[in-house]
Motif scaffolding. Structure first.
Motif, short mmCIF file in Angstrom:
data_model
loop_
_atom_site.label_atom_id
_atom_site.label_comp_id
_atom_site.label_asym_id
_atom_site.label_seq_id
_atom_site.Cartn_x
_atom_site.Cartn_y
_atom_site.Cartn_z
N LYS A 32 0.84 -1.19 0.00
CA LYS A 32 0.00 0.00 0.00
C LYS A 32 0.88 1.25 0.00
O LYS A 32 2.02 1.22 0.47
CB LYS A 32 -0.91 0.04 1.23
N ASP A 33 0.35 2.35 -0.53
CA ASP A 33 1.02 3.63 -0.44
C ASP A 33 0.89 4.13 0.99
O ASP A 33 -0.08 3.81 1.68
CB ASP A 33 0.38 4.64 -1.39
N THR A 34 1.85 4.93 1.44
CA THR A 34 1.78 5.46 2.80
C THR A 34 1.68 6.98 2.77
O THR A 34 2.34 7.64 1.97
CB THR A 34 3.00 5.04 3.63
N TYR A 35 0.84 7.49 3.63
CA TYR A 35 0.66 8.93 3.82
C TYR A 35 0.70 9.20 5.32
O TYR A 35 0.43 8.31 6.13
CB TYR A 35 -0.68 9.40 3.25
N TYR A 36 1.01 10.43 5.67
CA TYR A 36 1.11 10.82 7.07
C TYR A 36 0.15 11.97 7.34
O TYR A 36 -0.01 12.87 6.52
CB TYR A 36 2.54 11.26 7.39
N ASN A 67 2.64 12.25 1.39
CA ASN A 67 3.38 11.01 1.15
C ASN A 67 4.87 11.25 1.38
O ASN A 67 5.29 12.35 1.77
CB ASN A 67 3.10 10.45 -0.26
N ASP A 68 5.67 10.24 1.13
CA ASP A 68 7.12 10.32 1.38
C ASP A 68 7.80 11.42 0.58
O ASP A 68 8.83 11.95 0.99
CB ASP A 68 7.78 8.98 1.05
N ALA A 87 -1.54 13.55 17.68
CA ALA A 87 -0.92 12.30 17.27
C ALA A 87 -0.59 12.37 15.78
O ALA A 87 -1.27 13.05 15.01
CB ALA A 87 -1.87 11.13 17.53
N TYR A 88 0.47 11.68 15.39
CA TYR A 88 0.84 11.55 13.99
C TYR A 88 0.54 10.12 13.55
O TYR A 88 0.90 9.17 14.25
CB TYR A 88 2.32 11.86 13.79
N LEU A 89 -0.13 9.99 12.42
CA LEU A 89 -0.50 8.67 11.93
C LEU A 89 0.12 8.40 10.57
O LEU A 89 0.25 9.29 9.74
CB LEU A 89 -2.02 8.55 11.78
N LYS A 90 0.48 7.15 10.38
CA LYS A 90 0.91 6.66 9.07
C LYS A 90 -0.27 5.89 8.51
O LYS A 90 -0.70 4.88 9.08
CB LYS A 90 2.13 5.74 9.23
N LEU A 91 -0.84 6.39 7.41
CA LEU A 91 -2.00 5.77 6.78
C LEU A 91 -1.55 4.87 5.64
O LEU A 91 -0.65 5.21 4.88
CB LEU A 91 -2.95 6.83 6.23
#
Length: 119
Positions: A32-36, A67-68, A87-91
């Motif tokens: 999956k792609d990751t977003y923050y 994204n990255d 909070a910081y989340l990585k989706l």
């Protein structure tokens, strides 16, 4: 006769290995792609009734995500509880905007380009 036992043993090993993979791999995060995102407010509460009559709640968030590479998009996702402020989340995202899972991460663990946008 030895070939039969060898074949049964090989099938058993494959079966056990398959079970281990199914129990340990989270397919919601795989490829999956990751977003923050940064949680700064409460989610919108949505109540719904389960089949047994119990009232359940979902909390919906619509936030800017990076994204990255530092590219921005807006993602909408839900949680079963109200997420902690600041909070910081990585989706984990599939098909550009479907959030399948998330993890809480520390600010220092995010890529530098993302940190620049979420300060």
């Amino acid at each position: 006769m030895k070939k039969v036992f060898f074949g049964i043993g090989a099938l058993f090993i494959l079966f056990v290995a398959g079970l281990i993979v199914l129990m340990t791999v989270d397919f919601n995060r795989l490829n999956k792609d990751t977003y923050y995102v940064h949680i700064t407010s409460d989610g919108e509460v949505e109540e719904y009734k389960a089949g047994d009559g119990q009232i359940l709640e979902s909390y919906w968030y619509e936030l800017p995500a990076f994204n990255d590479k530092g590219d921005e998009t807006t993602l909408k996702f839900s949680a079963q509880k109200n997420l902690r402020h600041d909070a910081y989340l990585k989706l984990y995202v599939k098909k550009e905007n479907v959030v399948t899972s998330y993890d809480e991460v520390q600010f220092e663990d995010m890529p530098a380009k993302v940190q620049k946008h979420l300060k």
